[in-house]
Scaffold this motif. Structure first.
Motif, PDB file in Angstrom:
ATOM      1  N   SER A  40       1.007  -1.206   0.116  1.00 30.44           N
ATOM      2  CA  SER A  40      -0.025  -0.093   0.146  1.00 30.44           C
ATOM      3  C   SER A  40       0.800   1.294  -0.100  1.00 30.44           C
ATOM      4  CB  SER A  40      -0.924  -0.054   1.216  1.00 30.44           C
ATOM      5  OG  SER A  40      -1.611   1.118   1.343  1.00 30.44           O
ATOM      6  N   LYS A  44       0.988   2.048  -7.051  1.00 25.19           N
ATOM      7  CA  LYS A  44       0.558   1.262  -8.160  1.00 25.19           C
ATOM      8  C   LYS A  44      -0.595   1.910  -8.752  1.00 25.19           C
ATOM      9  CE  LYS A  44      -0.941  -1.979  -5.128  1.00 25.19           C
ATOM     10  NZ  LYS A  44      -0.255  -1.186  -3.888  1.00 25.19           N
ATOM     11  N   THR A  45      -1.476   2.672  -8.035  1.00 20.29           N
ATOM     12  CA  THR A  45      -2.466   3.334  -8.856  1.00 20.29           C
ATOM     13  C   THR A  45      -2.099   4.590  -9.523  1.00 20.29           C
ATOM     14  OG1 THR A  45      -4.002   2.866  -7.011  1.00 20.29           O
ATOM     15  CG2 THR A  45      -4.846   4.557  -8.438  1.00 20.29           C
ATOM     16  N   THR A  46      -1.027   5.139  -8.992  1.00 20.39           N
ATOM     17  CA  THR A  46      -0.383   6.218  -9.626  1.00 20.39           C
ATOM     18  C   THR A  46       0.270   5.849 -11.096  1.00 20.39           C
ATOM     19  OG1 THR A  46       0.110   7.116  -7.819  1.00 20.39           O
ATOM     20  CG2 THR A  46       1.418   8.023  -9.496  1.00 20.39           C
ATOM     21  N   LEU A  48      -0.843   3.096 -12.717  1.00 17.42           N
ATOM     22  CA  LEU A  48      -1.807   2.653 -13.619  1.00 17.42           C
ATOM     23  C   LEU A  48      -2.402   4.141 -14.486  1.00 17.42           C
ATOM     24  CD1 LEU A  48      -4.061   0.100 -12.342  1.00 17.42           C
ATOM     25  CD2 LEU A  48      -2.016  -0.234 -13.704  1.00 17.42           C
ATOM     26  N   ASN A  49      -2.572   5.005 -13.638  1.00 18.41           N
ATOM     27  CA  ASN A  49      -3.022   6.246 -14.320  1.00 18.41           C
ATOM     28  C   ASN A  49      -2.271   6.849 -15.113  1.00 18.41           C
ATOM     29  OD1 ASN A  49      -5.325   6.202 -12.661  1.00 18.41           O
ATOM     30  ND2 ASN A  49      -4.465   7.517 -11.162  1.00 18.41           N
ATOM     31  N   PHE A  89     -12.620  -0.161 -13.006  1.00 17.28           N
ATOM     32  CA  PHE A  89     -12.271   0.456 -11.617  1.00 17.28           C
ATOM     33  C   PHE A  89     -13.055  -0.428 -10.646  1.00 17.28           C
ATOM     34  CE2 PHE A  89     -12.274   3.824 -14.799  1.00 17.28           C
ATOM     35  CZ  PHE A  89     -10.945   4.491 -14.457  1.00 17.28           C
ATOM     36  N   GLN A  90     -12.665   0.110  -9.364  1.00 17.14           N
ATOM     37  CA  GLN A  90     -13.382  -0.819  -8.240  1.00 17.14           C
ATOM     38  C   GLN A  90     -14.861  -0.319  -8.055  1.00 17.14           C
ATOM     39  OE1 GLN A  90     -11.134  -0.378  -4.910  1.00 17.14           O
ATOM     40  NE2 GLN A  90      -9.095  -1.177  -5.541  1.00 17.14           N
ATOM     41  N   ASP A 164      -7.388  -2.096 -11.400  1.00 18.91           N
ATOM     42  CA  ASP A 164      -6.682  -1.613 -10.025  1.00 18.91           C
ATOM     43  C   ASP A 164      -7.600  -2.517  -9.078  1.00 18.91           C
ATOM     44  OD1 ASP A 164      -5.197  -0.326  -8.516  1.00 18.91           O
ATOM     45  OD2 ASP A 164      -6.151   1.622  -8.755  1.00 18.91           O
ATOM     46  N   GLU A 165      -6.682  -3.437  -8.638  1.00 20.67           N
ATOM     47  CA  GLU A 165      -7.021  -4.145  -7.234  1.00 20.67           C
ATOM     48  C   GLU A 165      -8.315  -4.760  -7.562  1.00 20.67           C
ATOM     49  OE1 GLU A 165      -5.376  -4.618  -4.338  1.00 20.67           O
ATOM     50  OE2 GLU A 165      -3.814  -2.674  -4.318  1.00 20.67           O
ATOM     51  N   THR A 196      -3.128  -4.505 -10.671  1.00 22.46           N
ATOM     52  CA  THR A 196      -2.427  -4.100  -9.508  1.00 22.46           C
ATOM     53  C   THR A 196      -2.981  -5.054  -8.560  1.00 22.46           C
ATOM     54  OG1 THR A 196      -3.763  -2.406  -8.791  1.00 22.46           O
ATOM     55  CG2 THR A 196      -2.176  -1.661 -10.342  1.00 22.46           C
TER      56      THR A 196
END
Ligand SMILES: Nc1ncnc2c1ncn2[C@@H]1O[C@H](COP(=O)(O)OP(=O)(O)OP(=O)(O)O)[C@@H](O)[C@H]1O
Length: 213
Positions: A40, A44-46, A48-49, A89-90, A164-165, A196
């Motif tokens: 965490s 990861k999200t950064t 992917l964006n 997306f989640q 993402d996740e 991710t």
């Protein structure tokens, strides 16, 4: 040599008042389903964006299917994204005043493609949503919403499918089911999957892995 789906060099990103985050160079060929693994806060999200063209890097270059994203204006980037990149997306982010099938038709037409109802029906069937095509988002269960988000992301057969996740907060059984579903749906659409996770249980099914620190 085939054009890689993703190729990056020397990417970094900086949030205001924070130290820059540096990323490993990524190289993914067609069909190399790939995992971005990291704790965490590792970025990861950064990343992917950036790969999906939702944010621009501080330094470095991203090529998606041979296109250098930094050379595209914002409107060309939007167009490129809707043709070549699918996002899961989640949260499903469906429009609540449209039925499931209308939401997916919209995603198809936004990419500049003709609405093709038979492809939509096929994908809804593959995701066991064919009985729900005329339901509104608030009439769907959480699992159905998650599968609806998958249906919408894959409808344009994107070269790159980003999630993402997707298995966050799922137990072992459901983690396995969602991954199998994502991998099979990516195979059918000819998409290369990039996901991710901080979940070390799910390494096996992926041919490539990058560790973010
Ligand atoms: N909008 C923002 N402004 C400032 N810092 C941010 C912002 N978004 C993220 N960060 C910071 O950037 C770093 C990377 O965040 P990111 O969300 O990419 O991590 P992550 O690996 O996806 O985390 P998680 O697994 O918890 O979702 C973290 O230290 C985070 O606190």
């Amino acid at each position: 040599m085939n054009t890689p789906i993703v190729s990056t060099t020397q990417l970094s990103f900086q949030y205001p008042n924070s130290a820059p985050i540096e990323f490993p160079d990524i190289y993914i060929e067609k069909g190399q389903h790939t995992l971005l693994l990291g704790d965490s806060g590792s970025g990861k999200t950064t990343l992917l964006n950036i790969l999906g063209g939702l944010s621009r890097p501080e330094t470095g270059q991203v090529n998606i299917y041979g296109q250098n994203l930094s050379l595209l204006s914002t409107s060309k980037l939007d167009q490129f994204r809707s043709q070549y990149i699918g996002f899961i997306f989640q949260e499903a982010h469906l429009l609540k005043n449209l039925t499931l099938v209308e939401n997916i038709k919209l995603a198809q037409s936004l990419s500049g493609k003709k609405v093709d109802v038979s492809t939509i029906e096929l994908i809804l069937k593959q995701l066991q949503l064919d009985q729900k095509s005329n339901a509104y988002p608030n009439e769907l269960s959480r699992g159905q919403l998650q599968r609806a988000a998958i249906a919408r992301s894959i409808i344009n057969k994107p070269a790159l499918l980003i999630a993402d996740e997707p298995t966050a907060a799922l137990d072992d059984n459901n983690t396995h089911r969602v991954l199998e579903l994502l991998l099979s749906i990516a195979e059918t659409a000819g998409s290369t999957l990039l996901i991710t996770t901080h979940d070390k249980r799910i390494k096996e099914q992926f041919s490539k892995m990058y560790l973010l620190k």
